[in-house]
Scaffold this motif. Structure first.
Motif, PDB file in Angstrom:
ATOM      1  N   ASP A  68      10.182 -13.175   1.866  1.00 38.90           N
ATOM      2  CA  ASP A  68       8.985 -12.753   1.391  1.00 38.90           C
ATOM      3  C   ASP A  68       9.313 -11.282   1.605  1.00 38.90           C
ATOM      4  O   ASP A  68      10.124 -10.680   1.962  1.00 38.90           O
ATOM      5  CB  ASP A  68       7.732 -12.815   2.513  1.00 38.90           C
ATOM      6  CG  ASP A  68       7.090 -14.401   2.119  1.00 38.90           C
ATOM      7  OD1 ASP A  68       6.612 -14.537   1.051  1.00 38.90           O
ATOM      8  OD2 ASP A  68       6.800 -15.133   3.065  1.00 38.90           O
ATOM      9  N   THR A  69       8.485 -10.537   0.440  1.00 36.71           N
ATOM     10  CA  THR A  69       8.423  -9.054   0.335  1.00 36.71           C
ATOM     11  C   THR A  69       6.981  -8.631   0.508  1.00 36.71           C
ATOM     12  O   THR A  69       6.118  -9.305   0.671  1.00 36.71           O
ATOM     13  CB  THR A  69       9.091  -8.593  -0.941  1.00 36.71           C
ATOM     14  OG1 THR A  69       8.283  -9.033  -1.899  1.00 36.71           O
ATOM     15  CG2 THR A  69      10.275  -9.216  -1.550  1.00 36.71           C
ATOM     16  N   GLU A  70       6.961  -7.260   0.595  1.00 32.15           N
ATOM     17  CA  GLU A  70       5.543  -6.555   0.593  1.00 32.15           C
ATOM     18  C   GLU A  70       4.688  -7.378  -0.409  1.00 32.15           C
ATOM     19  O   GLU A  70       3.703  -7.237  -0.270  1.00 32.15           O
ATOM     20  CB  GLU A  70       5.665  -5.225   0.715  1.00 32.15           C
ATOM     21  CG  GLU A  70       4.625  -4.388   0.863  1.00 32.15           C
ATOM     22  CD  GLU A  70       4.599  -2.960   0.989  1.00 32.15           C
ATOM     23  OE1 GLU A  70       3.787  -2.179   0.037  1.00 32.15           O
ATOM     24  OE2 GLU A  70       5.497  -2.450   1.180  1.00 32.15           O
ATOM     25  N   LEU A  71       5.224  -7.385  -1.474  1.00 35.28           N
ATOM     26  CA  LEU A  71       4.550  -7.869  -2.675  1.00 35.28           C
ATOM     27  C   LEU A  71       4.136  -9.367  -2.566  1.00 35.28           C
ATOM     28  O   LEU A  71       3.342  -9.808  -3.560  1.00 35.28           O
ATOM     29  CB  LEU A  71       4.949  -7.452  -4.206  1.00 35.28           C
ATOM     30  CG  LEU A  71       5.306  -6.030  -4.379  1.00 35.28           C
ATOM     31  CD1 LEU A  71       5.911  -5.759  -5.442  1.00 35.28           C
ATOM     32  CD2 LEU A  71       3.771  -5.273  -4.075  1.00 35.28           C
ATOM     33  N   SER A  72       4.758 -10.089  -1.855  1.00 38.98           N
ATOM     34  CA  SER A  72       4.627 -11.715  -1.783  1.00 38.98           C
ATOM     35  C   SER A  72       3.605 -12.024  -0.935  1.00 38.98           C
ATOM     36  O   SER A  72       3.098 -13.255  -0.910  1.00 38.98           O
ATOM     37  CB  SER A  72       5.979 -12.337  -1.718  1.00 38.98           C
ATOM     38  OG  SER A  72       6.435 -12.115  -0.258  1.00 38.98           O
ATOM     39  N   PHE A  73       3.080 -11.108  -0.247  1.00 39.73           N
ATOM     40  CA  PHE A  73       2.048 -11.477   0.983  1.00 39.73           C
ATOM     41  C   PHE A  73       2.202 -12.875   1.668  1.00 39.73           C
ATOM     42  O   PHE A  73       1.228 -13.589   1.823  1.00 39.73           O
ATOM     43  CB  PHE A  73       0.546 -11.575  -0.054  1.00 39.73           C
ATOM     44  CG  PHE A  73       0.192 -10.370  -0.625  1.00 39.73           C
ATOM     45  CD1 PHE A  73      -0.293  -9.266  -0.192  1.00 39.73           C
ATOM     46  CD2 PHE A  73       0.480 -10.218  -2.145  1.00 39.73           C
ATOM     47  CE1 PHE A  73      -0.668  -8.099  -0.821  1.00 39.73           C
ATOM     48  CE2 PHE A  73       0.162  -9.120  -2.840  1.00 39.73           C
ATOM     49  CZ  PHE A  73      -0.343  -8.114  -2.181  1.00 39.73           C
TER      50      PHE A  73
END
Length: 184
Positions: free
Chosen positions: A101-106
């Motif tokens: 996960d990344t910051e944008l994948s929540f």
């Protein structure tokens, strides 16, 4: 349209949900849904044509009934994106090998891995499934723009669809609404 009822939500909530009962072929049902959506002022947002084509191909092969409804909707709205997903999960056939996960994948990938692990090799009871879905629901945080808009459980033994809807920060989710199958 056979029947339309406002279910949860209202003018002050994040979403207003209607329950529609339609009869006809899959194509006719898709067409009727699109006509109603257009009547209410909704139109699809153009999406990536490559992704849309991949989604339509997947539905054509694996869920032809929904593909026929998409064709009916496309007759009214054009070939807009009619499948909603947070990420291109179809590109990752093994839930245990999803990207980090990344910051944008929540935490989408983490939540999917958790659901997969808890359900792997078992038939979950409706109660266990509901509890598992609640456990991966994002916490309500006004600083984070991501929410689970609805959760649905299909109970094939009882022939019901049960769902709850997000109504907005501080309003939480609706109580679970149960819709019986048409043959009940």
């Amino acid at each position: 349209m056979q029947n339309m009822t406002q279910v949860p939500g209202g003018k002050d909530d994040f979403q207003l949900v209607h329950h529609l009962t339609l009869k006809g072929s899959r194509f006719e049902i898709g067409r009727a849904l699109a006509e109603e959506a257009r009547r209410l002022g909704w139109a699809p947002t153009p999406g990536d044509p490559v992704v849309n084509r991949a989604r339509r191909t997947w539905f054509e092969r694996h869920w032809p009934q929904h593909h026929a409804r998409m064709d009916g909707a496309a007759a009214i709205l054009g070939d807009g994106p009619l499948c909603v997903t947070n990420h291109l999960l179809h590109r990752h056939p093994d839930p245990m090998n999803l990207p980090e996960d990344t910051e944008l994948s929540f935490r989408t990938f983490e939540r999917l891995r958790t659901l997969h692990e808890r359900s792997k090799g078992v038939t979950m009871s409706p109660r266990d499934l509901r509890e598992t879905l609640r456990s991966v629901r994002p916490r309500e945080d006004p600083a984070t723009p991501f929410r689970t808009m609805w959760t649905t459980v299909f109970d094939t033994a009882d022939r019901t669809l049960s769902t709850s809807f997000y109504l907005g920060d501080g309003r939480r989710y609706t109580e679970e609404l149960v819709f019986p199958g048409h043959d009940r």
